[in-house]
Scaffold this motif. Structure first.
Motif, PDB file in Angstrom:
ATOM      1  N   THR A 108      33.120 -23.299 -48.307  1.00  0.00           N
ATOM      2  CA  THR A 108      34.559 -23.078 -48.294  1.00  0.00           C
ATOM      3  C   THR A 108      34.772 -21.570 -48.180  1.00  0.00           C
ATOM      4  O   THR A 108      33.831 -20.793 -48.312  1.00  0.00           O
ATOM      5  CB  THR A 108      35.232 -23.661 -49.558  1.00  0.00           C
ATOM      6  OG1 THR A 108      34.577 -23.151 -50.716  1.00  0.00           O
ATOM      7  CG2 THR A 108      35.166 -25.182 -49.566  1.00  0.00           C
TER       8      THR A 108
ATOM      9  N   GLU B 103      39.330 -20.053 -50.654  1.00  0.00           N
ATOM     10  CA  GLU B 103      40.668 -20.539 -50.986  1.00  0.00           C
ATOM     11  C   GLU B 103      40.686 -21.089 -52.408  1.00  0.00           C
ATOM     12  O   GLU B 103      39.656 -21.475 -52.941  1.00  0.00           O
ATOM     13  CB  GLU B 103      41.121 -21.609 -49.976  1.00  0.00           C
ATOM     14  CG  GLU B 103      40.292 -22.870 -49.951  1.00  0.00           C
ATOM     15  CD  GLU B 103      39.103 -22.848 -48.992  1.00  0.00           C
ATOM     16  OE1 GLU B 103      38.795 -23.884 -48.423  1.00  0.00           O
ATOM     17  OE2 GLU B 103      38.450 -21.781 -48.848  1.00  0.00           O
TER      18      GLU B 103
ATOM     19  N   ASP C 160      44.674 -25.549 -52.562  1.00  0.00           N
ATOM     20  CA  ASP C 160      44.412 -25.826 -51.146  1.00  0.00           C
ATOM     21  C   ASP C 160      43.085 -26.579 -50.995  1.00  0.00           C
ATOM     22  O   ASP C 160      42.012 -25.989 -51.060  1.00  0.00           O
ATOM     23  CB  ASP C 160      44.367 -24.510 -50.367  1.00  0.00           C
ATOM     24  CG  ASP C 160      44.144 -24.689 -48.886  1.00  0.00           C
ATOM     25  OD1 ASP C 160      44.043 -25.849 -48.411  1.00  0.00           O
ATOM     26  OD2 ASP C 160      44.056 -23.664 -48.183  1.00  0.00           O
ATOM     27  N   LYS C 161      43.190 -27.893 -50.777  1.00  0.00           N
ATOM     28  CA  LYS C 161      42.005 -28.731 -50.601  1.00  0.00           C
ATOM     29  C   LYS C 161      41.765 -29.084 -49.132  1.00  0.00           C
ATOM     30  O   LYS C 161      40.997 -29.982 -48.818  1.00  0.00           O
ATOM     31  CB  LYS C 161      42.150 -29.999 -51.452  1.00  0.00           C
ATOM     32  CG  LYS C 161      42.110 -29.734 -52.944  1.00  0.00           C
ATOM     33  CD  LYS C 161      42.262 -30.975 -53.745  1.00  0.00           C
ATOM     34  CE  LYS C 161      43.553 -31.143 -54.449  1.00  0.00           C
ATOM     35  NZ  LYS C 161      44.371 -30.052 -54.835  1.00  0.00           N
ATOM     36  N   THR C 162      42.400 -28.352 -48.221  1.00  0.00           N
ATOM     37  CA  THR C 162      42.338 -28.648 -46.791  1.00  0.00           C
ATOM     38  C   THR C 162      40.900 -28.723 -46.280  1.00  0.00           C
ATOM     39  O   THR C 162      40.532 -29.674 -45.583  1.00  0.00           O
ATOM     40  CB  THR C 162      43.128 -27.601 -45.984  1.00  0.00           C
ATOM     41  OG1 THR C 162      44.442 -27.502 -46.530  1.00  0.00           O
ATOM     42  CG2 THR C 162      43.208 -27.965 -44.518  1.00  0.00           C
ATOM     43  N   THR C 163      40.086 -27.740 -46.611  1.00  0.00           N
ATOM     44  CA  THR C 163      38.697 -27.724 -46.125  1.00  0.00           C
ATOM     45  C   THR C 163      37.942 -28.940 -46.630  1.00  0.00           C
ATOM     46  O   THR C 163      37.200 -29.574 -45.879  1.00  0.00           O
ATOM     47  CB  THR C 163      37.979 -26.439 -46.580  1.00  0.00           C
ATOM     48  OG1 THR C 163      38.714 -25.302 -46.097  1.00  0.00           O
ATOM     49  CG2 THR C 163      36.562 -26.370 -46.035  1.00  0.00           C
TER      50      THR C 163
ATOM     51  N   GLU D  75      39.214 -31.867 -47.595  1.00  0.00           N
ATOM     52  CA  GLU D  75      39.781 -33.084 -47.025  1.00  0.00           C
ATOM     53  C   GLU D  75      39.482 -33.250 -45.537  1.00  0.00           C
ATOM     54  O   GLU D  75      39.426 -34.375 -45.040  1.00  0.00           O
ATOM     55  CB  GLU D  75      41.301 -33.100 -47.247  1.00  0.00           C
ATOM     56  CG  GLU D  75      41.669 -33.216 -48.705  1.00  0.00           C
ATOM     57  CD  GLU D  75      43.135 -32.945 -49.002  1.00  0.00           C
ATOM     58  OE1 GLU D  75      43.568 -33.308 -50.105  1.00  0.00           O
ATOM     59  OE2 GLU D  75      43.843 -32.369 -48.141  1.00  0.00           O
ATOM     60  N   ASN D  76      39.256 -32.149 -44.839  1.00  0.00           N
ATOM     61  CA  ASN D  76      39.058 -32.210 -43.387  1.00  0.00           C
ATOM     62  C   ASN D  76      37.604 -32.094 -42.954  1.00  0.00           C
ATOM     63  O   ASN D  76      37.331 -32.026 -41.759  1.00  0.00           O
ATOM     64  CB  ASN D  76      39.893 -31.128 -42.691  1.00  0.00           C
ATOM     65  CG  ASN D  76      41.374 -31.399 -42.836  1.00  0.00           C
ATOM     66  OD1 ASN D  76      41.800 -32.542 -42.940  1.00  0.00           O
ATOM     67  ND2 ASN D  76      42.155 -30.340 -42.866  1.00  0.00           N
ATOM     68  N   THR D  77      36.676 -32.051 -43.887  1.00  0.00           N
ATOM     69  CA  THR D  77      35.273 -31.940 -43.508  1.00  0.00           C
ATOM     70  C   THR D  77      34.683 -33.321 -43.230  1.00  0.00           C
ATOM     71  O   THR D  77      35.126 -34.320 -43.801  1.00  0.00           O
ATOM     72  CB  THR D  77      34.451 -31.222 -44.597  1.00  0.00           C
ATOM     73  OG1 THR D  77      33.136 -30.965 -44.092  1.00  0.00           O
ATOM     74  CG2 THR D  77      34.332 -32.066 -45.852  1.00  0.00           C
TER      75      THR D  77
ATOM     76  N   SER E  44      39.359 -35.677 -53.836  1.00  0.00           N
ATOM     77  CA  SER E  44      39.639 -35.348 -52.435  1.00  0.00           C
ATOM     78  C   SER E  44      38.386 -35.293 -51.564  1.00  0.00           C
ATOM     79  O   SER E  44      38.487 -35.230 -50.342  1.00  0.00           O
ATOM     80  CB  SER E  44      40.393 -34.019 -52.346  1.00  0.00           C
ATOM     81  OG  SER E  44      39.563 -32.947 -52.732  1.00  0.00           O
TER      82      SER E  44
END
Length: 174
Positions: free
Chosen positions: A52, A55, A60-63, A65-67, A90
């Motif tokens: 990561t 962040e 912000d859990k975007t990374t 959730e999108n991996t 997540s």
């Protein structure tokens, strides 16, 4: 190259041994936290590691959730989070290898005086971390503890020779 050069800290060596026991080099890894000496060692051991980017994972859990990685690793990260439960939920990968420093009855939680982000919000007992993982949808397959002795003189340094400080788990999504 000597073991000391490969593993500058005992916990790095034990962490990599535990990782090798459960995760093959063909599986891709998302390592929670910025690049660090341990993630560099993992890469040198043949693992495909993405970190990561620093962040705030509470916000912000975007990374995560999108991996699409096979495995998530989290080495001494969860104690820094206000809500490790939401981060654990997540994770999309089906495998997790995570370690935490254990709460020590004879030592207060770690708190950096110079870096506000380098503090422990949680220091778990092993049963608390197990329960957190279970509630977040993980089944622990294997676990291990180890000590972190120091060469200092005193009562607390002596206790560190006998009292486990680190706890690592391998878990799979239920």
């Amino acid at each position: 190259m000597s073991n000391k050069n490969i593993y500058p800290k005992k916990r790095y060596r034990l962490t990599v041994e535990f990782l090798k026991k459960h995760i093959s080099n063909s599986e891709s890894i998302l390592d929670l936290g910025v690049e660090n000496p341990l993630s560099e060692i993992m890469i040198k051991q043949g693992y495909q590691v993405k970190n990561t980017l620093g962040e705030d994972l509470d916000i912000d859990k975007t990374t995560i959730e999108n991996t699409d990685t096979d495995v998530v690793t989290a080495f001494e990260i969860f104690e820094h989070l206000l809500s490790p439960f939401t981060v654990l939920q997540s994770i999309k990968a089906n495998k997790l290898v995570a370690s935490i420093p254990l709460r020590l009855w004879f030592s207060s939680a770690y708190r950096s005086k110079t870096d506000i982000r380098d503090r422990h919000f949680h220091e778990f007992e092993d049963w608390q971390f197990d329960w957190l993982l279970e509630k977040a949808g993980w089944k622990i397959i294997d676990k291990k503890k180890w000590t972190n002795p120091t060469k200092k003189i005193g009562f607390r340094p002596i206790l560190r020779w006998f009292t486990p400080r680190y706890y690592i788990i391998y878990a799979e999504r239920i």
